[in-house]
Design an enzyme around this catalytic site. Structure first.
Site, PDB file in Angstrom:
ATOM      1  N   ARG A  24       0.846  -1.200   0.000  1.00  0.00           N
ATOM      2  CA  ARG A  24       0.000   0.000   0.000  1.00  0.00           C
ATOM      3  C   ARG A  24       0.879   1.246   0.000  1.00  0.00           C
ATOM      4  O   ARG A  24       1.761   1.390   0.854  1.00  0.00           O
ATOM      5  CB  ARG A  24      -0.904   0.006   1.234  1.00  0.00           C
ATOM      6  CG  ARG A  24      -1.657   1.314   1.494  1.00  0.00           C
ATOM      7  CD  ARG A  24      -2.494   1.185   2.748  1.00  0.00           C
ATOM      8  NE  ARG A  24      -3.159   2.412   3.135  1.00  0.00           N
ATOM      9  CZ  ARG A  24      -2.896   3.104   4.244  1.00  0.00           C
ATOM     10  NH1 ARG A  24      -1.933   2.699   5.075  1.00  0.00           N
ATOM     11  NH2 ARG A  24      -3.567   4.195   4.535  1.00  0.00           N
ATOM     12  N   ARG A  50      -9.811  19.061   8.876  1.00  0.00           N
ATOM     13  CA  ARG A  50      -8.854  19.401   9.930  1.00  0.00           C
ATOM     14  C   ARG A  50      -9.095  20.823  10.424  1.00  0.00           C
ATOM     15  O   ARG A  50      -9.582  21.690   9.694  1.00  0.00           O
ATOM     16  CB  ARG A  50      -7.411  19.286   9.419  1.00  0.00           C
ATOM     17  CG  ARG A  50      -6.987  17.886   9.046  1.00  0.00           C
ATOM     18  CD  ARG A  50      -5.519  17.824   8.671  1.00  0.00           C
ATOM     19  NE  ARG A  50      -5.124  16.491   8.258  1.00  0.00           N
ATOM     20  CZ  ARG A  50      -4.788  15.512   9.100  1.00  0.00           C
ATOM     21  NH1 ARG A  50      -4.794  15.750  10.402  1.00  0.00           N
ATOM     22  NH2 ARG A  50      -4.450  14.332   8.648  1.00  0.00           N
ATOM     23  N   LYS A  79     -13.361   2.718   0.798  1.00  0.00           N
ATOM     24  CA  LYS A  79     -13.014   2.653   2.220  1.00  0.00           C
ATOM     25  C   LYS A  79     -14.254   2.994   3.051  1.00  0.00           C
ATOM     26  O   LYS A  79     -14.831   4.075   2.901  1.00  0.00           O
ATOM     27  CB  LYS A  79     -11.867   3.610   2.527  1.00  0.00           C
ATOM     28  CG  LYS A  79     -10.550   3.200   1.883  1.00  0.00           C
ATOM     29  CD  LYS A  79      -9.456   4.218   2.076  1.00  0.00           C
ATOM     30  CE  LYS A  79      -9.032   4.361   3.520  1.00  0.00           C
ATOM     31  NZ  LYS A  79      -7.882   5.287   3.663  1.00  0.00           N
ATOM     32  N   THR A 113      -6.344  -1.204  10.063  1.00  0.00           N
ATOM     33  CA  THR A 113      -6.107  -0.235  11.134  1.00  0.00           C
ATOM     34  C   THR A 113      -5.927  -0.890  12.504  1.00  0.00           C
ATOM     35  O   THR A 113      -6.780  -1.623  12.973  1.00  0.00           O
ATOM     36  CB  THR A 113      -7.217   0.827  11.234  1.00  0.00           C
ATOM     37  OG1 THR A 113      -7.620   1.253   9.940  1.00  0.00           O
ATOM     38  CG2 THR A 113      -6.710   2.022  12.017  1.00  0.00           C
TER      39      THR A 113
END
Length: 472
Positions: free
Chosen positions: A35, A76, A212, A270
């Site tokens: 990845r 963010r 995802k 994850t």
């Protein structure tokens, strides 16, 4: 796949693993797909890693998958004017579109948020609840306090934000990745099936598209998203922030089962061996987490920071490889897969199911599938055959994509042109991989006419010894 391991390993490339020497160690330890995380690193960094992986592929004669993971529209905070600060429970804060107490430079949020919606900052370490808002300010009450820092990520589990699925950075990164020749492209923060449309149009079948799953809104349209995608990643980092942690294991099982029903490869990702970023062994809970994903039937499990920036990248891969081997050898494993087997509700899926059943009945050492697109391999993989499946394809890109699919060992061969070639090529592939001997027969799946996608319509049993005979 050493020892006929069925589930695949995806490893993230980063500063700790970008060198050709370390990439070689990771491949030898068991990596099937690498990845490239475009949230970090430069194009030149990723180009060097790509070229080193392709050099290893040529050296080892083994198709290796490369997955490009796009950053996506990550939300963010801006730069805090007074620097880092402590926020207390019950305190009232003001988030502003422009300069102000807490800058949040995303106008889409101010349009979508409503009183009562949660704003989770820094992976949920700080939790806010919106009290009021207008076009340029959000007034929020602190529910869980802590140290507030610049540029920390913001999650909005209650809010469907009208953000583009692809940012300008993503489009530039995507074009770069496609120019290299990546095999898979992962699209971050998918919220709805429509989010996949633009990416699919840009990719144009040059790579597979991975959706995802990391937003609650994606769970609301899960079946349509899985149907539109070529593969799925259960990205439990952001997903585990935006939904209650106690809901993540059940959702993981739901997604894996649905992907098997729709013949889509599924990756669990994850924090799988998170402690191995700094220690040479995982916690027992982490080992159980990897094993649970394997029992659930995941096609692949993924390492992130463990291999990208950790101190023990090769050890993390080797540990994951051992956990998968032990899990797949356990007596409960086959029964757990059988409990979630997909339905054979179409002719193509019925042929795949029949091939798996036939291979079990005659104790064939392998199933061999001829495929121009890999679809036959994915359908057989969905039934989680206890025997290895060898996929023969004339397209190297298809062979590389199969490095993400459960139980598939792919080889690049010339296109099949006649019936007499089928058993010979199948036998040569099986013997080359060291599967079976003259005492065995193999199950061969192919389609007529040859080379036409979607025409898989034939199953045959071929004795290995008989396959060596010259065609009449």
């Amino acid at each position: 796949m050493p020892g006929n391991r069925r589930a695949k390993i995806v490893a993230t490339v980063g500063p700790a693993s970008r060198s050709p020497a370390m990439l070689r160690r990771l491949l030898s330890a068991g990596v099937d797909t690498f990845r490239l995380n475009f949230s970090h690193g430069s194009h030149d960094d990723h180009r060097q890693a790509f070229e080193a992986i392709r050099a290893l592929e040529a050296e080892f004669g083994q198709p290796i998958g490369i997955l490009q993971d796009l950053q996506g529209p990550k939300i963010r905070l801006g730069q805090l004017p007074g620097g880092p600060r402590e926020v207390q429970v019950g305190e009232t804060l003001t988030l502003t579109l422009g300069p102000g107490e807490i800058p949040l430079p995303h106008p889409e949020i101010f349009a979508a948020v409503r009183p009562g919606h949660q704003l989770l900052i820094d992976d949920g370490r700080i939790r806010l609840e919106a009290v009021a808002h207008d076009a340029e300010t959000i007034t929020a009450r602190v529910v869980a306090g802590g140290r507030l820092l610049d540029r920390k990520g913001v999650n909005l589990p209650d809010t469907v934000v009208d953000l583009p699925a692809l940012t300008e950075k993503d489009r530039a990164d995507l074009q770069f990745g496609l120019s290299l020749g990546v095999d898979w492209v992962a699209l971050s923060f998918v919220q709805r099936p429509e989010d996949l449309v633009e990416a699919k149009a840009l990719i144009q079948d040059r790579a597979g598209l991975v959706a995802k799953i990391e937003k609650p809104s994606a769970l609301d349209s899960l079946q349509q998203i899985v149907f539109e995608a070529d593969a799925v990643m259960i990205a439990r980092g952001d997903l585990g922030v935006e939904i209650p942690p106690e809901d993540v294991p059940g959702r993981q099982k739901e997604i894996i089962r649905l992907c098997r029903q729709l013949d889509r490869p599924v990756i669990v990702a994850t924090q799988m061996l998170e402690s191995m970023i700094t220690t040479p062994t995982p916690t027992r809970a982490e080992a159980s987490d990897v094993a649970t994903a394997i029992y659930d039937g995941a096609d692949a499990v993924m390492l992130s920071a463990e291999t990208a920036s950790g101190q023990f990248p090769a050890e993390a891969v080797a540990m994951m490889d051992r956990i998968i081997h032990r899990t797949e050898a356990h007596p409960f494993y086959a029964a757990s897969l059988e409990a979630t087997a997909p339905q054979a509700d179409t002719a193509n899926r019925a042929i795949a199911a029949a091939a798996v059943d036939l291979a079990g009945a005659i104790e064939a050492p392998a199933i061999v599938a001829f495929s121009s697109t890999g679809a036959s391999g994915r359908r057989i993989a969905s039934h989680r055959a206890p025997r290895p499946t060898v996929l023969l394809t004339a397209d190297p890109a298809v062979a590389r994509r199969m490095a993400l699919v459960w139980g598939i060992r792919s080889l690049v061969e010339d296109e099949v042109t006649d019936h007499d070639t089928v058993p010979i090529m199948a036998e040569e592939a099986v013997l080359r991989l060291g599967i079976g001997d003259d005492r065995h027969s193999i199950v061969v799946v192919c389609g007529f006419p040859f080379g036409v996608p979607g025409t898989t319509n034939s199953i045959r049993v071929t004795p290995l010894a008989a396959a060596r005979k010259e065609p009449a």
